[in-house]
Design a protein around this motif. Structure first.
Motif, mmCIF file in Angstrom:
data_model
loop_
_atom_site.group_PDB
_atom_site.id
_atom_site.type_symbol
_atom_site.label_atom_id
_atom_site.label_comp_id
_atom_site.label_asym_id
_atom_site.label_seq_id
_atom_site.Cartn_x
_atom_site.Cartn_y
_atom_site.Cartn_z
ATOM 1 N N ASN A 160 0.827 -1.207 0.000
ATOM 2 C CA ASN A 160 0.000 0.000 0.000
ATOM 3 C C ASN A 160 0.859 1.253 0.000
ATOM 4 O OD1 ASN A 160 -2.454 -1.333 -0.037
ATOM 5 N ND2 ASN A 160 -2.633 -1.414 2.186
ATOM 6 N N LYS A 198 -10.896 1.271 4.085
ATOM 7 C CA LYS A 198 -10.586 0.259 5.094
ATOM 8 C C LYS A 198 -11.551 0.358 6.275
ATOM 9 C CE LYS A 198 -6.257 -0.496 5.962
ATOM 10 N NZ LYS A 198 -4.861 -0.335 6.454
ATOM 11 N N GLU A 255 -7.568 5.234 0.970
ATOM 12 C CA GLU A 255 -7.375 3.858 1.454
ATOM 13 C C GLU A 255 -7.915 3.704 2.877
ATOM 14 O OE1 GLU A 255 -4.099 1.099 3.519
ATOM 15 O OE2 GLU A 255 -3.425 2.955 2.586
#
Length: 231
Positions: free
Chosen positions: A143, A167, A163
C-alpha cells in the motif's frame, strides 16, 4: 509476571493460553538478552536466524543511506516484533536495529518455530500467527508503494486517505499517524504536508483536526468552499 503480560499482547501469541505460551517457548529454547542504550542488536547486511520481541525498553530501526546519513525508519516498544521478515527469508537485513535505552529482547529461532514436530495445537497457532504478521506487513508495504508512486504530494495524501476511508468503511475516520509520522510515511517534508492538507481543506475536499479526517463528496466540497468564502 510482567513479561507474560507483555507477551500476551504480542500478536505472535494471539489465541494461546498462558500455559500454551509457556510450553511452546520452552520447546523452542528461546533466549533473553539485555542491551545497553546505543548497543546494536542487528547490523545492516547481517543475515539473522532469529527474530526478536521487545520485553523491556525500546529499539530504533535505522536505514543507512549511501551518502552516509542515517534515517530513523521506526521504533519498537515492549510486545513488538522485529527482524521476522529477514529471518524468514534468509536475506541480509537492510536496516540496523539499535537499543534506544536499556532494553531486554526475547530472541526466537525462526527455524525452530517452523519445525513441524512438537508443540501440537499451540505450535500450529504460532506458525499461523506468524504468517498473518508477515502478510500484514507485506500488505502495508504494498500500500505504501502504491501511495508513493503518485506524482504529487497532493495525490499521495488523497491516495492514503482514500485507502483509510475504504478500510474503515466511512468517509469520516481516524488515521494511526500524527502529522510527523504521516509525513515520514509519505516520504514528505512535514511543512509541505501541512500546506497540502491546509489547501485541501480550503478547497472543501476534506476537513481534519489532528488525526481525525472527513472526506467530502463533490457537492459537499462546493458547500465547504462557500462556507470558507463567507468566513
Amino acid at each position: 509476571m510482567e513479561q507474560k503480560k507483555i507477551l500476551s499482547r504480542c500478536p505472535l501469541f494471539s489465541g494461546l493460553t498462558e500455559a500454551e505460551m509457556g510450553a511452546v517457548l520452552r520447546e523452542m529454547q528461546v533466549k533473553e538478552k539485555d542491551y545497553e542504550k546505543g548497543e546494536i542488536l542487528l547490523f545492516a547486511g547481517e543475515v539473522p536466524r532469529d527474530f526478536g520481541i521487545v520485553l523491556e525498553g525500546g529499539i530504533v530501526i535505522l536505514k543507512e543511506e549511501f551518502s552516509g546519513s542515517t534515517t530513523l525508519l521506526s521504533q519498537g516498544f515492549p510486545g513488538e516484533i522485529f527482524a521476522e521478515a529477514f529471518a524468514a527469508s534468509g536475506e541480509p537485513s537492510l536496516v540496523t536495529v539499535e537499543a534506544a535505552k536499556k532494553t531486554r529482547i526475547l530472541w526466537i529461532s525462526y527455524g525452530q518455530m517452523m519445525r513441524p514436530e512438537g508443540g501440537g495445537r499451540a505450535k500450529g497457532r504460532l506458525v499461523e500467527n506468524m504468517m498473518h504478521i508477515l502478510a500484514e506487513k507485506n500488505l502495508f508495504l504494498a500500500n505504501r508503494v502504491s501511495h508513493l508512486s503518485r506524482r504529487t504530494l497532493r495525490e499521495k495524501v488523497l491516495s492514503y486517505l482514500g485507502e483509510q476511508a475504504a478500510k474503515q468503511g466511512s468517509r469520516e475516520f481516524d488515521i494511526p499517524f500524527d502529522r510527523q509520522k504521516l509525513a515520514d510515511y509519505l516520504a514528505a517534508d512535514r511543512s509541505a504536508l501541512s500546506a497540502v492538507l491546509g489547501k485541501l481543506q480550503r478547497e472543501g475536499v476534506l476537513t481534519f483536526r489532528k488525526h481525525h479526517f472527513i472526506l467530502h463528496t463533490e457537492d459537499e466540497a462546493v458547500h465547504e468552499m462557500e462556507k470558507g468564502d463567507h468566513r
